[in-house]
Design a protein around this motif. Sequence first.
Motif, PDB file in Angstrom:
ATOM      1  N   LYS A  63     -34.184 112.305  -5.773  1.00  0.00           N
ATOM      2  CA  LYS A  63     -34.966 113.206  -4.923  1.00  0.00           C
ATOM      3  C   LYS A  63     -36.321 113.505  -5.565  1.00  0.00           C
ATOM      4  CE  LYS A  63     -35.089 117.992  -3.682  1.00  0.00           C
ATOM      5  NZ  LYS A  63     -34.524 119.263  -4.019  1.00  0.00           N
ATOM      6  N   ASN A  64     -36.317 113.810  -6.855  1.00  0.00           N
ATOM      7  CA  ASN A  64     -37.560 114.118  -7.546  1.00  0.00           C
ATOM      8  C   ASN A  64     -38.467 112.891  -7.633  1.00  0.00           C
ATOM      9  OD1 ASN A  64     -36.822 116.786  -7.887  1.00  0.00           O
ATOM     10  ND2 ASN A  64     -35.992 116.474  -9.921  1.00  0.00           N
ATOM     11  N   ALA A  65     -37.884 111.720  -7.869  1.00  0.00           N
ATOM     12  CA  ALA A  65     -38.678 110.484  -7.921  1.00  0.00           C
ATOM     13  C   ALA A  65     -39.342 110.232  -6.570  1.00  0.00           C
ATOM     14  CB  ALA A  65     -37.790 109.299  -8.317  1.00  0.00           C
ATOM     15  N   LEU A  66     -38.583 110.400  -5.489  1.00  0.00           N
ATOM     16  CA  LEU A  66     -39.144 110.181  -4.157  1.00  0.00           C
ATOM     17  C   LEU A  66     -40.288 111.154  -3.869  1.00  0.00           C
ATOM     18  CD1 LEU A  66     -35.881 109.559  -2.117  1.00  0.00           C
ATOM     19  CD2 LEU A  66     -37.661 107.887  -2.658  1.00  0.00           C
ATOM     20  N   LYS A  67     -40.111 112.386  -4.290  1.00  0.00           N
ATOM     21  CA  LYS A  67     -41.154 113.391  -4.070  1.00  0.00           C
ATOM     22  C   LYS A  67     -42.432 112.996  -4.822  1.00  0.00           C
ATOM     23  CE  LYS A  67     -40.239 117.893  -3.955  1.00  0.00           C
ATOM     24  NZ  LYS A  67     -39.844 119.228  -4.448  1.00  0.00           N
ATOM     25  N   ILE A  68     -42.274 112.591  -6.078  1.00  0.00           N
ATOM     26  CA  ILE A  68     -43.429 112.194  -6.889  1.00  0.00           C
ATOM     27  C   ILE A  68     -44.102 110.965  -6.282  1.00  0.00           C
ATOM     28  CG2 ILE A  68     -44.103 111.208  -9.120  1.00  0.00           C
ATOM     29  CD1 ILE A  68     -41.878 113.038 -10.359  1.00  0.00           C
ATOM     30  N   LEU A  69     -43.305 109.942  -5.934  1.00  0.00           N
ATOM     31  CA  LEU A  69     -43.872 108.710  -5.391  1.00  0.00           C
ATOM     32  C   LEU A  69     -44.545 108.951  -4.051  1.00  0.00           C
ATOM     33  CD1 LEU A  69     -41.069 106.186  -6.361  1.00  0.00           C
ATOM     34  CD2 LEU A  69     -43.346 106.390  -7.377  1.00  0.00           C
ATOM     35  N   ARG A  70     -43.945 109.786  -3.226  1.00  0.00           N
ATOM     36  CA  ARG A  70     -44.541 110.059  -1.926  1.00  0.00           C
ATOM     37  C   ARG A  70     -45.900 110.723  -2.091  1.00  0.00           C
ATOM     38  NH1 ARG A  70     -43.704 114.694   0.798  1.00  0.00           N
ATOM     39  NH2 ARG A  70     -44.836 114.767   2.718  1.00  0.00           N
ATOM     40  N   MET A  71     -46.000 111.673  -3.036  1.00  0.00           N
ATOM     41  CA  MET A  71     -47.278 112.337  -3.269  1.00  0.00           C
ATOM     42  C   MET A  71     -48.298 111.341  -3.816  1.00  0.00           C
ATOM     43  SD  MET A  71     -46.332 116.170  -4.677  1.00  0.00           S
ATOM     44  CE  MET A  71     -46.209 115.581  -6.323  1.00  0.00           C
ATOM     45  N   ARG A  72     -47.892 110.518  -4.770  1.00  0.00           N
ATOM     46  CA  ARG A  72     -48.837 109.590  -5.395  1.00  0.00           C
ATOM     47  C   ARG A  72     -49.166 108.414  -4.484  1.00  0.00           C
ATOM     48  NH1 ARG A  72     -46.173 109.249 -11.388  1.00  0.00           N
ATOM     49  NH2 ARG A  72     -46.708 111.342 -12.053  1.00  0.00           N
ATOM     50  N   LEU A  73     -48.171 107.854  -3.823  1.00  0.00           N
ATOM     51  CA  LEU A  73     -48.389 106.658  -3.016  1.00  0.00           C
ATOM     52  C   LEU A  73     -48.952 106.977  -1.642  1.00  0.00           C
ATOM     53  CD1 LEU A  73     -45.221 104.585  -3.915  1.00  0.00           C
ATOM     54  CD2 LEU A  73     -47.553 104.220  -4.705  1.00  0.00           C
ATOM     55  N   GLY A  74     -48.669 108.150  -1.127  1.00  0.00           N
ATOM     56  CA  GLY A  74     -49.168 108.494   0.192  1.00  0.00           C
ATOM     57  C   GLY A  74     -50.675 108.372   0.267  1.00  0.00           C
ATOM     58  N   ILE A  75     -51.371 108.880  -0.718  1.00  0.00           N
ATOM     59  CA  ILE A  75     -52.826 108.830  -0.750  1.00  0.00           C
ATOM     60  C   ILE A  75     -53.291 107.393  -0.974  1.00  0.00           C
ATOM     61  CG2 ILE A  75     -54.843 109.571  -2.080  1.00  0.00           C
ATOM     62  CD1 ILE A  75     -53.276 112.215  -2.576  1.00  0.00           C
ATOM     63  N   VAL A  76     -52.641 106.671  -1.878  1.00  0.00           N
ATOM     64  CA  VAL A  76     -53.029 105.293  -2.184  1.00  0.00           C
ATOM     65  C   VAL A  76     -52.908 104.418  -0.947  1.00  0.00           C
ATOM     66  CG1 VAL A  76     -52.399 103.251  -3.534  1.00  0.00           C
ATOM     67  CG2 VAL A  76     -52.449 105.498  -4.631  1.00  0.00           C
ATOM     68  N   ILE A  77     -51.781 104.513  -0.249  1.00  0.00           N
ATOM     69  CA  ILE A  77     -51.564 103.697   0.946  1.00  0.00           C
ATOM     70  C   ILE A  77     -52.623 104.035   1.986  1.00  0.00           C
ATOM     71  CG2 ILE A  77     -49.945 103.146   2.805  1.00  0.00           C
ATOM     72  CD1 ILE A  77     -49.194 102.136  -0.053  1.00  0.00           C
ATOM     73  N   TYR A  78     -52.922 105.300   2.158  1.00  0.00           N
ATOM     74  CA  TYR A  78     -53.920 105.723   3.133  1.00  0.00           C
ATOM     75  C   TYR A  78     -55.287 105.123   2.785  1.00  0.00           C
ATOM     76  CZ  TYR A  78     -56.803 108.785   6.033  1.00  0.00           C
ATOM     77  OH  TYR A  78     -57.682 109.268   6.932  1.00  0.00           O
ATOM     78  N   ILE A  79     -55.662 105.163   1.525  1.00  0.00           N
ATOM     79  CA  ILE A  79     -56.951 104.596   1.097  1.00  0.00           C
ATOM     80  C   ILE A  79     -56.973 103.093   1.312  1.00  0.00           C
ATOM     81  CG2 ILE A  79     -58.405 104.165  -0.945  1.00  0.00           C
ATOM     82  CD1 ILE A  79     -57.557 107.002  -1.897  1.00  0.00           C
ATOM     83  N   ILE A  80     -55.884 102.413   0.972  1.00  0.00           N
ATOM     84  CA  ILE A  80     -55.828 100.951   1.174  1.00  0.00           C
ATOM     85  C   ILE A  80     -55.997 100.626   2.651  1.00  0.00           C
ATOM     86  CG2 ILE A  80     -54.268  98.960   1.122  1.00  0.00           C
ATOM     87  CD1 ILE A  80     -53.230 100.039  -1.571  1.00  0.00           C
ATOM     88  N   LEU A  81     -55.306 101.361   3.505  1.00  0.00           N
ATOM     89  CA  LEU A  81     -55.409 101.101   4.934  1.00  0.00           C
ATOM     90  C   LEU A  81     -56.821 101.371   5.436  1.00  0.00           C
ATOM     91  CD1 LEU A  81     -52.029 102.548   6.229  1.00  0.00           C
ATOM     92  CD2 LEU A  81     -52.666 100.151   6.022  1.00  0.00           C
TER      93      LEU A  81
END
Length: 192
Positions: free
Chosen positions: A170-188
């Motif tokens: 659960k904690n890993a998913l929370k961290i990855l979602r916060m970190r990757l959410g912005i990255v994916i948005y920028i890539i798109l």
Amino acid sequence: MPALNTASDQELVSLLREGSEEAYAEIYNRYKWLLHTHAYKKLGDREAANDVIQELFAALWTKRQDIFLTTTLSAYLYTATRNRILNIIEHEKVESRYVDSLLVYANNYVASTDHLIRERQLMEIIEKEIAALPPKMREVFELSRKSHLSHKEIAEELSISEETVKKQIKNALKILRMRLGIVIYIILLTNF
């Protein structure tokens, strides 16, 4: 007015509706541990249980004038706690599906050379973020997502409890979602 520690729940709710901080404190002291225990049993996470109870009592104070019980105060508080727990569980499922879909996309997407380059970059970013997780959390997460082990299998392999496995994922998913959410948005944004 009766002493608040001997007042009935109905009397406390009436006083609460009138803005009595003392009645609010009595309700809080009367029910916080019972509700916290229930939340902890369902969530397996003391911090999450604390958050649920704090949010519940904050809402109770904020909406005190709108409270008209059709049942007992304990049933009202229990139902409100249960609903908050169900919202958290549903949110965790959405987070998990989001990260899983990113991993599936990164692992299975086949397209033109340009897309393959972006895919490789995305996979490198995801792998880098996974590698940046705390060591135990990363190990549990990789066993779950890459080796496809169940919580029980991971717990047995690492000699930890299933609750610890669940909390680490659960904690890993929370961290990855916060970190990757912005990255994916920028890539798109930059590539389309």
